[in-house]
Every structure is written in structure tokens, then in C-alpha cells.
Scaffold this motif. Structure first.
Motif, PDB file in Angstrom:
ATOM      1  N   PHE A 156       8.500   9.863  13.185  1.00  0.00           N
ATOM      2  CA  PHE A 156       7.749   9.152  12.411  1.00  0.00           C
ATOM      3  C   PHE A 156       6.181   9.857  12.520  1.00  0.00           C
ATOM      4  O   PHE A 156       5.749   9.783  13.711  1.00  0.00           O
ATOM      5  N   VAL A 157       5.667  10.243  11.733  1.00  0.00           N
ATOM      6  CA  VAL A 157       4.201  10.609  11.596  1.00  0.00           C
ATOM      7  C   VAL A 157       3.407   9.943  10.550  1.00  0.00           C
ATOM      8  O   VAL A 157       3.703   9.865   9.205  1.00  0.00           O
ATOM      9  N   ASP A 158       2.402   9.372  11.086  1.00  0.00           N
ATOM     10  CA  ASP A 158       1.707   8.362  10.180  1.00  0.00           C
ATOM     11  C   ASP A 158       0.581   9.459   9.473  1.00  0.00           C
ATOM     12  O   ASP A 158      -0.128  10.049  10.078  1.00  0.00           O
ATOM     13  N   MET A 159       0.770   9.178   8.169  1.00  0.00           N
ATOM     14  CA  MET A 159      -0.357  10.282   7.283  1.00  0.00           C
ATOM     15  C   MET A 159      -1.353   9.128   6.640  1.00  0.00           C
ATOM     16  O   MET A 159      -1.944   9.696   5.556  1.00  0.00           O
ATOM     17  N   SER A 160      -1.634   8.034   7.153  1.00  0.00           N
ATOM     18  CA  SER A 160      -2.524   7.146   6.409  1.00  0.00           C
ATOM     19  C   SER A 160      -3.931   7.760   6.596  1.00  0.00           C
ATOM     20  O   SER A 160      -4.766   7.444   5.617  1.00  0.00           O
ATOM     21  N   PHE A 161      -4.191   8.557   7.615  1.00  0.00           N
ATOM     22  CA  PHE A 161      -5.643   8.914   7.601  1.00  0.00           C
ATOM     23  C   PHE A 161      -5.955   9.983   6.787  1.00  0.00           C
ATOM     24  O   PHE A 161      -6.811  10.175   6.265  1.00  0.00           O
ATOM     25  N   ILE A 162      -4.748  11.001   6.525  1.00  0.00           N
ATOM     26  CA  ILE A 162      -5.069  12.125   5.631  1.00  0.00           C
ATOM     27  C   ILE A 162      -5.048  11.462   4.268  1.00  0.00           C
ATOM     28  O   ILE A 162      -5.836  11.967   3.380  1.00  0.00           O
ATOM     29  N   SER A 163      -4.548  10.500   3.919  1.00  0.00           N
ATOM     30  CA  SER A 163      -4.525   9.739   2.589  1.00  0.00           C
ATOM     31  C   SER A 163      -5.890   8.935   2.526  1.00  0.00           C
ATOM     32  O   SER A 163      -6.580   9.206   1.236  1.00  0.00           O
ATOM     33  N   ALA A 164      -6.366   8.716   3.226  1.00  0.00           N
ATOM     34  CA  ALA A 164      -7.825   7.918   3.201  1.00  0.00           C
ATOM     35  C   ALA A 164      -8.736   9.160   3.114  1.00  0.00           C
ATOM     36  O   ALA A 164      -9.893   9.179   2.280  1.00  0.00           O
ATOM     37  N   TRP A 165      -8.616  10.309   3.716  1.00  0.00           N
ATOM     38  CA  TRP A 165      -9.513  11.510   3.352  1.00  0.00           C
ATOM     39  C   TRP A 165      -9.327  11.932   2.007  1.00  0.00           C
ATOM     40  O   TRP A 165     -10.381  12.384   1.644  1.00  0.00           O
ATOM     41  N   ILE A 166      -8.200  12.065   1.555  1.00  0.00           N
ATOM     42  CA  ILE A 166      -7.793  12.489   0.022  1.00  0.00           C
ATOM     43  C   ILE A 166      -8.509  11.497  -0.820  1.00  0.00           C
ATOM     44  O   ILE A 166      -9.292  11.917  -1.990  1.00  0.00           O
ATOM     45  N   LYS A 167      -8.570  10.315  -0.329  1.00  0.00           N
ATOM     46  CA  LYS A 167      -9.490   9.493  -1.249  1.00  0.00           C
ATOM     47  C   LYS A 167     -11.005   9.614  -1.544  1.00  0.00           C
ATOM     48  O   LYS A 167     -11.635   9.652  -2.407  1.00  0.00           O
ATOM     49  N   VAL A 168     -11.549  10.012  -0.097  1.00  0.00           N
ATOM     50  CA  VAL A 168     -12.934  10.278  -0.391  1.00  0.00           C
ATOM     51  C   VAL A 168     -13.080  11.699  -0.653  1.00  0.00           C
ATOM     52  O   VAL A 168     -14.182  11.961  -1.491  1.00  0.00           O
ATOM     53  N   LYS A 169     -12.144  12.764  -0.782  1.00  0.00           N
ATOM     54  CA  LYS A 169     -12.302  13.819  -1.433  1.00  0.00           C
ATOM     55  C   LYS A 169     -12.208  13.559  -3.001  1.00  0.00           C
ATOM     56  O   LYS A 169     -13.087  14.133  -3.792  1.00  0.00           O
ATOM     57  N   ARG A 170     -11.449  12.915  -3.587  1.00  0.00           N
ATOM     58  CA  ARG A 170     -11.480  12.379  -4.917  1.00  0.00           C
ATOM     59  C   ARG A 170     -12.716  11.705  -5.178  1.00  0.00           C
ATOM     60  O   ARG A 170     -13.302  11.844  -6.491  1.00  0.00           O
ATOM     61  N   PHE A 171     -13.220  11.042  -4.391  1.00  0.00           N
ATOM     62  CA  PHE A 171     -14.513  10.486  -4.791  1.00  0.00           C
ATOM     63  C   PHE A 171     -15.896  11.396  -4.924  1.00  0.00           C
ATOM     64  O   PHE A 171     -16.615  11.184  -5.763  1.00  0.00           O
ATOM     65  N   LEU A 172     -15.664  12.397  -3.954  1.00  0.00           N
ATOM     66  CA  LEU A 172     -16.677  13.437  -4.128  1.00  0.00           C
ATOM     67  C   LEU A 172     -16.580  14.281  -5.284  1.00  0.00           C
ATOM     68  O   LEU A 172     -17.440  14.702  -5.963  1.00  0.00           O
ATOM     69  N   HIS A 173     -15.106  14.428  -5.834  1.00  0.00           N
ATOM     70  CA  HIS A 173     -15.007  15.240  -7.013  1.00  0.00           C
ATOM     71  C   HIS A 173     -15.576  14.212  -8.237  1.00  0.00           C
ATOM     72  O   HIS A 173     -16.284  14.903  -9.171  1.00  0.00           O
ATOM     73  N   GLY A 174     -15.268  13.122  -8.331  1.00  0.00           N
ATOM     74  CA  GLY A 174     -15.610  12.264  -9.271  1.00  0.00           C
ATOM     75  C   GLY A 174     -17.371  11.959  -9.363  1.00  0.00           C
ATOM     76  O   GLY A 174     -17.967  12.161 -10.372  1.00  0.00           O
ATOM     77  N   LEU A 175     -17.964  11.845  -8.142  1.00  0.00           N
ATOM     78  CA  LEU A 175     -19.336  12.029  -7.902  1.00  0.00           C
ATOM     79  C   LEU A 175     -19.960  13.178  -8.577  1.00  0.00           C
ATOM     80  O   LEU A 175     -20.878  13.332  -9.152  1.00  0.00           O
TER      81      LEU A 175
ATOM     82  N   ASN B 276       0.849  -1.233  -0.066  1.00  0.00           N
ATOM     83  CA  ASN B 276       0.188   0.164  -0.167  1.00  0.00           C
ATOM     84  C   ASN B 276       0.940   1.253   0.091  1.00  0.00           C
ATOM     85  O   ASN B 276       1.635   1.581   0.939  1.00  0.00           O
ATOM     86  N   ILE B 277       0.908   2.127  -1.132  1.00  0.00           N
ATOM     87  CA  ILE B 277       1.798   3.149  -1.149  1.00  0.00           C
ATOM     88  C   ILE B 277       0.924   4.077  -1.734  1.00  0.00           C
ATOM     89  O   ILE B 277       0.105   4.387  -2.658  1.00  0.00           O
ATOM     90  N   GLU B 278       0.881   5.399  -0.917  1.00  0.00           N
ATOM     91  CA  GLU B 278       0.073   6.601  -1.060  1.00  0.00           C
ATOM     92  C   GLU B 278       0.785   7.870  -0.964  1.00  0.00           C
ATOM     93  O   GLU B 278       1.769   7.899  -0.223  1.00  0.00           O
ATOM     94  N   SER B 279       0.629   8.583  -1.919  1.00  0.00           N
ATOM     95  CA  SER B 279       1.301  10.046  -1.863  1.00  0.00           C
ATOM     96  C   SER B 279       0.604  11.160  -1.635  1.00  0.00           C
ATOM     97  O   SER B 279      -0.846  11.153  -2.251  1.00  0.00           O
ATOM     98  N   VAL B 280       0.801  12.102  -0.894  1.00  0.00           N
ATOM     99  CA  VAL B 280      -0.286  13.155  -0.393  1.00  0.00           C
ATOM    100  C   VAL B 280       0.673  14.470  -0.332  1.00  0.00           C
ATOM    101  O   VAL B 280       1.945  14.421  -0.267  1.00  0.00           O
ATOM    102  N   SER B 281      -0.068  15.674  -0.773  1.00  0.00           N
ATOM    103  CA  SER B 281       0.780  16.943  -0.770  1.00  0.00           C
ATOM    104  C   SER B 281       0.038  17.702   0.445  1.00  0.00           C
ATOM    105  O   SER B 281      -0.913  17.911   0.727  1.00  0.00           O
ATOM    106  N   ILE B 282       0.968  18.041   1.364  1.00  0.00           N
ATOM    107  CA  ILE B 282       0.665  18.786   2.770  1.00  0.00           C
ATOM    108  C   ILE B 282       0.942  20.028   2.659  1.00  0.00           C
ATOM    109  O   ILE B 282       0.228  20.941   3.110  1.00  0.00           O
ATOM    110  N   TYR B 283       2.037  20.524   2.237  1.00  0.00           N
ATOM    111  CA  TYR B 283       2.471  22.072   1.795  1.00  0.00           C
ATOM    112  C   TYR B 283       1.894  22.584   0.562  1.00  0.00           C
ATOM    113  O   TYR B 283       2.468  21.863  -0.494  1.00  0.00           O
ATOM    114  N   GLN B 284       1.178  23.505   0.542  1.00  0.00           N
ATOM    115  CA  GLN B 284       0.987  24.108  -0.787  1.00  0.00           C
ATOM    116  C   GLN B 284       1.794  25.087  -1.191  1.00  0.00           C
ATOM    117  O   GLN B 284       1.851  26.128  -0.530  1.00  0.00           O
TER     118      GLN B 284
END
Length: 542
Positions: free
Chosen positions: A422-441, A330-338
Motif C-alpha cells: 500500500f502506497v498512500d497518495m493522499s499527499f500528492i493528491s493535495a499537491w494537485i489541488k494546490v496546483k489546480r488552484f494556481l492554474h485557476g488563479l 473522500n475519493i481522489e484520482s491522480v495521474s502518476i505515469y505520463q
């Protein structure tokens, strides 16, 4: 002659000037010279309208009566020439006005939805990073598909130890080039292209012995221990038999058999290659992976400066009670700093404009509901789609606020640990997936509504009409086809449960058959199973 051509004209001119000056304030003075025929017609019209005639009528006392008479004559002449419309003409005019109103309303809605769709597409494709896929593929090729020792080929615990001492350590703590030259200036993970955020960690999920599972009496003397459901233990290399329960605050990850739910004993590998090697060697000598181990998870976070992306990597090796190892990546990439670029400001303006259009659309729907009534409004199916579009859009903005708060919390954790914890970012990665799902819907709903608004077009109208008429004819065959596929899925699950992973569950069997009937994938599974069990294949096809 002098009198005729000089004196009399001068006298007439003087008299006319005197009379004109005397009657300059009387606007009805010249109406006395109307011919007798016109006067008689006016009188007849006056009598026909049942107005009383005054014999002592003085035009100077009622100057507006003649205007009324002329207006009445013009009205009567108009009614004689323009007859009242027939019911057929009224119906045609009503239909024409209704079509014009429908076209005008449809055009306004179509423009509104097209603008919203364009804004949403710009936000969707401008918001998410373009280098995410390439970075994930590079990490996957390095740690899971390495030529020397790939993670996906692990079949036993010994294979996992060999992979951790070679591929894992070399990928995380790379510090030399191919010719053994030092690369201290770019030392880091993925050949110096990424940097470790904190220390990598190992998490183990294990079960306790002596549980209350049912064992047949005939095997009571043979079987002493029984494997139970997951119960986490605090397991350290120095105390391999410790039974102190532990739980991490990390996001849960599911394998093919169970979900760890964020639990397990956690061991840090350290910041350097030597520390990680010594920790792994100690764990191997202490037999950290034993019969009670059900999953071993390697977790670490990488940062890639060129793309400004944080990659969350979780390499799960699941050890089922039946034996073997099932690797899951399971590999996910997220952007934290805009970045504060011109594009970001445009995207922010697009998001605000989209919110304004959504609120405007909500206002229109409320007005329409007020005009038609609540019950009449909800009887139309397309109104449900419009209300759903508004609700999902508003929910997206509420979700966006929570996502922003979560991002700020992650940044605070990174800064408080100086990027060395170590900072676990799996939770924010899951939120990004939901965000993309809302975009697609939202994009899907806007496209459906835009296509529906094209029904007034001459080219699209026959297609929409044909599709509407074929709904009743297509519903029954589609429903029957779904029932047949479900039945075949259940049959395939019963026949090939122990021989094929594609038919291991009813859901997987349904997906396999659905992809086969749609022509997306080939049915290689059945051709392989034919060599193992010809009778079952014959029954399945029969």
C-alpha cells in the motif's frame, strides 16, 4: 552665305568646346549668368543675415556660399508660410501623441496577455485527465451509494460491520459474475475494472479513559470515565487492550469534529477475500469498535488501466461522543505515469513558452519601474496585479519542480513494492489541488488584466468609466450588506445551533445565507425549522 552658314558655326562650336573643356572642373562657372534681379535679391538677403560682403568676391574661391544663401532664403520663405504652432495646437499634438503611445502600448500588452491566456488554458485543460470525474463517480456509486447497503446510510457500529462484510468485500475482491460464474481473468475491484495496489487497511482513532476532564462533584459517583481528546493506541485483534502508541506516515484527514493527523492503529485486510473476511470477523468478535473509538477509516488505492489513473479512497466513519456515526467519503484520482504522446510534447512546449513570456513580462516591468521610479510605479494599483501575476507564475514553476520530485518518489515506492504494498497518495493528491488552484488563479488574473486593457475600446470605455465612477457608491452598500449577513449568521447560529446543521457554526450559517441571497440555493432549512420552533423563526425574520 558659305561663311555664315558653315565657317562661323564651326568656329563657334570649336570655341565653345575649348571653353567647356577648360572649365570642366569648375562647378560654379555657369552661375555668372544669373540675372541682375536675382543677384540683387541675394545680396539683400546676404546683408539681412549680417554676413560681410566682400567686394572682391570670387565665386571660384568660395563655391559653397551661394548654397548657404539659397538655403537661408528657403528657410525664411518656409517660416513666412508655416507660422509657429500656438499653445493650443501644441497641447492637441501632445494629447494625440500620448493617445497613440497608449494605444500602441495597450495593443502590445493585450496581445501578450491573450497569448499567455491561450497557452495557460491549453496547459490547464490538456494537463488534467478528463476521465477523473467519471472514475470517481463509479467508485462512489459502488462503495458509498450501493443499492444493497450504502455507506452514507450508516448510523451505528452494527451498520458499519454489515457494510464492511457486504459492500466493502464485494467491491474490493470481486471475482464472480451475476450468475456466479468465475471471472479469474478479470478479478479485481469495481467488477474487475480496477486493480488493488497493495492491501486495504483499517485505521482506528480512539481515546484513553481516566483523563483529566472536569466532572461536577454531584456526578462524581455516577460518572467514572471521561472522554478526552484523541490519543492514539496500537490496537490489534489479538491484543485488544494494548496501549502502545502508534503513528502512521499517512496524510491527515479531518471529519466534522476532529482531525486524525495521520495517527491511529493500522490493520491490513490482506490481498484476498478470505483473508479480509477472516480479519474483519476477528475484529468484530474482539469488539474492535468500542466506546473509546472516535473514527474508523478504510483506506485503499485502486488503479484503472484504461484511464491510467490511481484512485485514493478514504471512507471515514466518525463516532462522536454524543453517539451515532457520521460517514465522510473522500475519493481522489491522480495521474502518476505520463504517456509520451504528441499532446504531451506540445504541452511541454507550451509550458516552456509560457515561462519565456513570463520572464519577458518581468523584464518589461523592471524596465518600467526603472523609468518611472519605484515609488511612482507602486502607486498604480494595476502594477500590483502584474507583479502578482509574475510572482504566482514563478511560484507555480517552483511548485511544479517539487511536484515532479514527489511523483518520482511515489513511483519508486510503487516499484520497490512490486505494486503489492500500500502506497498512500493522499499527499500528492493535495499537491494537485494546490496546483489546480494556481492554474485557476492565473487564469482569473489574466482575464481581469485583459478586460482592463479593453478600456481603450469605444464599446468598453463607457462601461469601464461607469464602473470606475461607481466604485465609491458601491463600496459602502456592499460593506453594510456583509455586516448584515454576518449579524444574521450569528443570530441563526445562536437560535438554531441544536436543530440545524446549516446553522451549526457561524461559517456554515454565513454560507447558507449567502447562497440564499444570491439565489443559488433554496432556504429549505427555515421551512423545516418553522415546524419545530416557530418563536425562533419569528424572531429571526423579525
Amino acid at each position: 552665305l558659305y561663311c555664315i552658314f558653315v565657317i562661323q558655326p564651326i568656329a563657334i562650336f570649336c570655341i565653345a568646346a575649348i571653353v567647356a573643356l577648360k572649365n570642366k572642373d569648375c562647378s560654379d562657372f555657369y552661375f555668372n549668368f544669373i540675372d541682375s534681379n536675382a543677384s540683387s535679391d541675394v545680396c539683400k538677403q546676404w546683408n539681412s543675415e549680417s554676413y560681410p560682403i566682400d567686394t572682391h568676391y570670387n565665386p571660384y574661391s568660395a563655391p559653397m556660399d551661394l548654397d548657404r544663401i539659397v538655403a537661408a532664403r528657403q528657410r525664411a520663405r518656409y517660416l513666412r508660410l508655416a507660422r509657429p504652432p500656438t499653445p493650443v495646437q501644441l497641447k492637441e499634438a501632445k494629447d494625440r501623441m500620448r493617445k497613440e503611445n497608449l494605444i500602441q502600448q495597450t495593443l502590445q500588452e493585450f496581445v501578450l496577455y491573450i497569448v499567455m491566456l491561450i497557452l495557460l488554458l491549453l496547459i490547464t485543460f490538456g494537463k488534467f485527465p478528463k476521465d477523473e470525474y467519471r472514475l470517481n463517480q463509479a467508485i462512489r456509486m459502488e462503495f458509498t451509494r450501493n443499492v444493497k447497503n450504502p455507506f452514507i446510510n450508516i448510523k451505528s457500529a452494527d451498520d458499519w460491520w454489515n457494510w464492511s462484510f457486504t459492500t466493502l468485500l464485494h467491491g474490493l475482491y470481486w471475482s464472480t459474475w451475476y450468475n456466479n460464474a468465475a471471472a479469474k481473468s478479470q478479478a479485481g475491484a469495481l467488477y474487475g475494472k480496477c486493480y488493488l495496489i497493495g492491501a486495504p487497511s483499517l485505521r482506528k482513532i480512539q481515546v484513553t479513559s481516566g483523563s483529566t476532564c472536569n466532572i461536577p462533584e454531584i456526578f462524581s459517583g455516577l460518572v467514572r470515565d471521561c472522554v478526552s481528546p484523541h490519543t492514539t493506541l496500537d490496537h490489534h485483534p489479538q491484543h485488544s487492550n494494548s496501549t502502545k502508541p502508534a503513528r502512521s506516515d499517512r496524510f491527515s484527514q479531518c471529519g466534522q469534529f476532529n482531525c486524525d493527523k495521520g495517527k491511529g492503529s493500522i490493520i491490513s485486510l490482506g490481498q484476498t477475500w478470505k483473508e479480509a473476511y477472516a480479519t474483519l470477523l476477528t475484529l468484530k468478535e474482539a469488539k474492535w469498535i468500542d466506546w473509546s473509538t472516535r473514527a474508523v477509516i478504510v483506506e485503499f488505492t485502486l488503479y484503472n488501466p484504461p484511464t491510467n489513473l490511481f484512485s485514493i479512497v478514504s471512507l471515514l466513519a466518525e463516532l462522536p461522543p454524543s453517539g451515532g456515526v457520521l460517514p465522510i467519503v473522500n475519493i481522489e484520482s491522480v495521474s502518476i505515469y505520463q504517456e509520451n504522446s504528441l499532446l504531451d510534447y506540445f504541452l511541454m512546449a507550451f509550458e516552456l513558452l509560457f515561462l519565456v513570456l513570463i520572464l519577458l513580462h518581468l523584464y518589461f516591468q523592471v524596465c518600467r519601474m526603472t523609468q518611472r521610479g519605484v515609488l511612482s510605479y507602486w502607486r498604480e494599483p494595476w502594477n500590483w496585479l502584474e507583479v502578482g501575476l509574475v510572482v504566482i507564475s514563478l511560484f507555480y514553476y517552483v511548485y511544479y519542480v517539487f511536484y515532479f520530485v514527489l511523483t518520482v518518489d511515489i513511483i519508486d515506492h510503487l516499484h520497490s513494492g512490486y505494486f503489492k504494498t500500500f502506497v498512500d497518495m493522499s499527499f500528492i493528491s493535495a499537491w494537485i489541488k494546490v496546483k489546480r488552484f494556481l492554474h485557476g488563479l492565473l487564469v482569473f488574473l489574466l482575464l481581469i488584466k485583459s478586460i482592463h486593457l479593453l478600456r481603450v475600446n469605444k464599446i468598453m470605455a463607457p462601461c469601464v468609466t461607469m464602473l470606475r465612477l461607481s466604485y465609491s457608491g458601491l463600496a459602502v452598500p456592499v460593506f453594510c450588506g456583509i455586516i448584515v449577513i454576518i449579524a444574521y449568521s450569528c443570530l441563526g447560529n445562536l437560535l438554531f445551533l441544536s436543530e440545524s446543521y446549516s446553522f451549526s457554526t457561524v461559517v456554515r450559517a454565513f454560507q447558507t445565507l449567502l447562497m440564499y441571497f444570491m439565489g443559488i440555493g433554496e432556504m429549505r432549512t427555515l421551512s423545516t425549522l418553522y415546524k419545530l420552533n416557530q418563536i425562533s423563526i419569528a424572531v429571526y425574520y423579525g
